[in-house]
Design an enzyme around this catalytic site. Structure first.
Site, PDB file in Angstrom:
ATOM      1  N   CYS A 283      43.919  46.645  40.637  1.00 55.24           N
ATOM      2  CA  CYS A 283      44.590  47.392  40.022  1.00 55.24           C
ATOM      3  C   CYS A 283      45.823  48.363  40.961  1.00 55.24           C
ATOM      4  O   CYS A 283      47.180  47.960  41.523  1.00 55.24           O
ATOM      5  CB  CYS A 283      43.870  48.821  39.241  1.00 55.24           C
ATOM      6  SG  CYS A 283      43.494  47.724  37.999  1.00 55.24           S
TER       7      CYS A 283
HETATM    8  N1  LIG Z   1      39.199  45.643  36.730  1.00 55.68           N
HETATM    9  C1  LIG Z   1      39.509  46.890  36.243  1.00 55.68           C
HETATM   10  O1  LIG Z   1      38.938  47.329  36.552  1.00 55.68           O
HETATM   11  C2  LIG Z   1      40.164  46.802  35.811  1.00 55.68           C
HETATM   12  C3  LIG Z   1      40.669  48.030  35.295  1.00 55.68           C
HETATM   13  C4  LIG Z   1      42.084  48.352  33.832  1.00 55.68           C
HETATM   14  C5  LIG Z   1      43.019  47.121  33.685  1.00 55.68           C
HETATM   15  N2  LIG Z   1      42.496  45.830  34.075  1.00 55.68           N
HETATM   16  C6  LIG Z   1      43.489  44.916  33.907  1.00 55.68           C
HETATM   17  O2  LIG Z   1      43.025  44.243  33.571  1.00 55.68           O
HETATM   18  C7  LIG Z   1      43.180  42.513  33.765  1.00 55.68           C
HETATM   19  C8  LIG Z   1      42.143  41.940  33.767  1.00 55.68           C
HETATM   20  O3  LIG Z   1      41.431  42.382  34.618  1.00 55.68           O
HETATM   21  P1  LIG Z   1      39.723  41.741  34.979  1.00 55.68           P
HETATM   22  O4  LIG Z   1      39.459  42.956  36.335  1.00 55.68           O
HETATM   23  O5  LIG Z   1      38.949  41.688  33.623  1.00 55.68           O
HETATM   24  O6  LIG Z   1      39.921  40.307  35.383  1.00 55.68           O
HETATM   25  P2  LIG Z   1      38.743  39.459  35.540  1.00 55.68           P
HETATM   26  O7  LIG Z   1      38.706  38.761  36.886  1.00 55.68           O
HETATM   27  O8  LIG Z   1      37.173  40.190  36.072  1.00 55.68           O
HETATM   28  O9  LIG Z   1      38.483  39.095  34.509  1.00 55.68           O
HETATM   29  C9  LIG Z   1      39.504  37.679  34.422  1.00 55.68           C
HETATM   30  C10 LIG Z   1      38.922  36.976  33.153  1.00 55.68           C
HETATM   31  O10 LIG Z   1      39.988  36.065  32.778  1.00 55.68           O
HETATM   32  C11 LIG Z   1      39.516  34.667  33.072  1.00 55.68           C
HETATM   33  N3  LIG Z   1      40.592  33.794  32.510  1.00 55.68           N
HETATM   34  C12 LIG Z   1      41.967  33.248  33.516  1.00 55.68           C
HETATM   35  N4  LIG Z   1      42.831  32.732  32.665  1.00 55.68           N
HETATM   36  C13 LIG Z   1      42.370  32.440  31.873  1.00 55.68           C
HETATM   37  C14 LIG Z   1      43.036  31.548  30.687  1.00 55.68           C
HETATM   38  N5  LIG Z   1      43.713  31.253  30.629  1.00 55.68           N
HETATM   39  N6  LIG Z   1      42.188  31.932  29.426  1.00 55.68           N
HETATM   40  C15 LIG Z   1      41.276  32.401  29.385  1.00 55.68           C
HETATM   41  N7  LIG Z   1      40.444  33.042  30.407  1.00 55.68           N
HETATM   42  C16 LIG Z   1      41.115  33.389  31.531  1.00 55.68           C
HETATM   43  C17 LIG Z   1      38.570  34.441  34.204  1.00 55.68           C
HETATM   44  O11 LIG Z   1      37.728  33.223  34.084  1.00 55.68           O
HETATM   45  C18 LIG Z   1      38.463  35.489  34.283  1.00 55.68           C
HETATM   46  O12 LIG Z   1      36.336  35.807  33.806  1.00 55.68           O
HETATM   47  C19 LIG Z   1      44.201  42.638  34.415  1.00 55.68           C
HETATM   48  O13 LIG Z   1      45.418  42.703  34.420  1.00 55.68           O
HETATM   49  C20 LIG Z   1      43.608  44.033  35.366  1.00 55.68           C
HETATM   50  O14 LIG Z   1      44.936  44.691  36.136  1.00 55.68           O
HETATM   51  C21 LIG Z   1      41.735  46.103  35.001  1.00 55.68           C
END
Ligand SMILES: NC(=O)c1ccc[n+]([C@@H]2O[C@H](COP(=O)([O-])OP(=O)(O)OC[C@H]3O[C@@H](n4cnc5c(N)ncnc54)[C@H](O)[C@@H]3O)[C@@H](O)[C@H]2O)c1
Length: 446
Positions: A283
């Site tokens: 982020c």
């Molecule tokens: N990690 C954090 O601390 C955090 C906090 C707040 C917001 N976010 C936001 O949340 C969102 C997700 O982040 P994250 O850390 O969970 O990412 P991540 O990479 O851990 O998880 C995303 C998941 O989505 C899956 N994926 C990708 N394309 C896909 C599709 N077309 N269909 C289904 N699944 C699919 C991936 O395989 C993965 O498991 C991002 O926008 C991030 O900026 C993250």
């Protein structure tokens, strides 16, 4: 499809509203990563039947066997939900056919040229569109620039022939998890919700109220998107400010940590941020670029963001200078020195190495001829750009500490015995004030 009946559905008390209240609405969580998995578990634990969709077959297989891969979610929470079919992980988008609430939690990274990469959001929307039905609710949770829900998500979903805000509800609600911290449960962190219409907001609000204590409605998805990027840019800019202060303190021979500690006693109008080797994670280093890209469409340049990125991205270089100077002080050069980096994930007590400044630091040390080893109990292996390649975490033995010419604390995991590090190491460069109790000439602070 659509039409007056569906419009009625969204403007009056809907079957969905009733099904949310009774927690019988079928929920789909798309993307089961750091954000999606905890959310899916929370929603399922609140009583909703949940289908979890991820394109990563390994993650799905792990969940099907009752194993979590996210530190904050224990196997004990996942296994019974999966066993009782209250959480059904799958790679199959066709299972969305009966979803009544779809929550999109897919990645929003940057392209190589640091432009927003919305390909995952598009792919998720394209996966949902063929099975979209009147009367359902779709919420985007991925962090993104203001306007994404209306400009990117909406047209793809409307390719189904249904109209957002009339036939189905559409909203944005940003995720606010704090990985590695157990200070707040998901229930305790207020959730911001912005729907395309007041009715969309109401439905999304009602849904989140089932498992979150306080839901904060805002007037549109774009406002909700802006709230999230503002929160992250706020952190990014303030970290940059304190990093710059650390550089000045270094030059003036002042202890920046002492300054921050004393300033933090002010009971109003001040909030402490801490310096370090840079910023990392999915982020803080990324979201400012999302906002900057959008701002450019309005001929607006976010100078704070450029400045903050420049200061934060310089920090690993500064740490290398500190290491070089500290080694010189002991009559050694960086070239050929054996360095041991402690902690390589981007923050304390997590396994996530995305954008971690520790990796940049290791790369720079190697490029300058140092031998780089690392210890991180959460990260068994890292891949560095050439010439480093693949590196494995080494056990933190007395011998390992004693043989290092310089130990560098890059991330301060709470399970490390720092007084022992100080006792065994010849030289320590501490970028996180992890050795705050130790005052000794061989311990150098940022
Ligand atoms: N990690 C954090 O601390 C955090 C906090 C707040 C917001 N976010 C936001 O949340 C969102 C997700 O982040 P994250 O850390 O969970 O990412 P991540 O990479 O851990 O998880 C995303 C998941 O989505 C899956 N994926 C990708 N394309 C896909 C599709 N077309 N269909 C289904 N699944 C699919 C991936 O395989 C993965 O498991 C991002 O926008 C991030 O900026 C993250």
């Amino acid at each position: 499809m659509g039409g007056p009946q569906a419009m009625k559905n969204l403007t009056l008390a809907t079957p969905l509203e009733w099904r949310i209240r009774s927690r019988t609405a079928r929920v789909a969580v798309i993307g089961l990563g750091y954000v999606g998995l905890p959310l899916a578990v929370e929603v399922a634990s609140a009583g909703f039947p949940v289908t979890g969709i991820d394109v990563d077959a390994h993650k799905v297989a792990s969940l099907l066997s009752g194993r979590s891969y996210v530190a904050e979610v224990s196997d004990d929470r996942v296994a019974p939900l999966v066993r009782d079919l209250r959480l059904c992980p799958t790679t199959d988008y066709s299972r969305l056919h009966d979803a009544e609430v779809s929550l999109i939690c897919v990645p929003t990274p940057l392209t190589r040229s640091k432009e927003p990469d919305l390909s995952y959001v598009r792919a998720a929307a394209e996966g949902i569109a063929p099975t979209l039905r009147p009367g359902v609710l779709v919420v985007l949770e991925s962090t993104t620039y203001p306007g994404t829900t209306e400009e990117i998500l909406r047209p793809i979903l409307e390719s189904s022939g249904l109209r957002a805000g009339r036939d189905f509800a559409l909203a944005f609600s940003p995720e606010r998890i704090d990985p590695g911290s157990r200070k707040f449960t998901m229930r305790e962190v207020p959730k911001v919700v912005g729907g395309l219409t007041p009715r969309c907001t109401e439905l999304a609000q009602l849904f989140y109220q089932q498992f979150i204590d306080r839901v904060v409605p805002v007037s549109s998805p774009t406002v909700a998107e802006m709230v999230k990027v503002y929160e992250n840019v706020f952190r990014n800019v303030n970290i940059a400010l304190v990093n710059e202060l650390a550089l000045l303190c270094d030059r003036m021979g002042l202890d920046v940590w002492e300054v921050i500690e004393a300033a933090s006693t002010k009971p109003y109008g001040f909030m402490p941020f801490y310096p370090g080797p840079g910023v990392g994670g999915h982020c803080i280093p990324i979201d400012p670029y999302y906002l900057a890209a959008k701002a450019r469409e309005y001929d607006f340049h976010l100078r704070f963001i450029e400045l903050a990125a420049a200061v934060n991205e310089n920090m690993p270089y500064h740490v290398v200078s500190k290491v070089t100077a500290a080694l010189n002080g002991q009559g050694r050069s960086l070239r050929g020195a054996r360095t041991l980096v402690l902690g390589v994930s981007y923050k304390r007590d997590v396994a996530d190495v995305r954008e971690s400044p520790a990796l940049k630091l290791m790369e720079l040390l190697e490029r300058r001829g140092a031998v780089v080893r690392y210890h991180d109990p959460y990260v068994p292996e890292v891949v560095l750009p050439n010439p480093g390649g693949r590196l494995a975490s080494v056990p933190l033995t007395d011998e390992e500490l004693e043989q290092a010419d310089c130990v560098i604390v890059a991330t301060d995991h709470s399970c490390v015995d720092y007084p022992r590090v100080a006792r065994r190491a010849k030289l320590v460069v501490d970028t996180r004030n992890a050795l705050r109790e130790v005052r000794a000439p061989h311990v150098v602070r940022l």
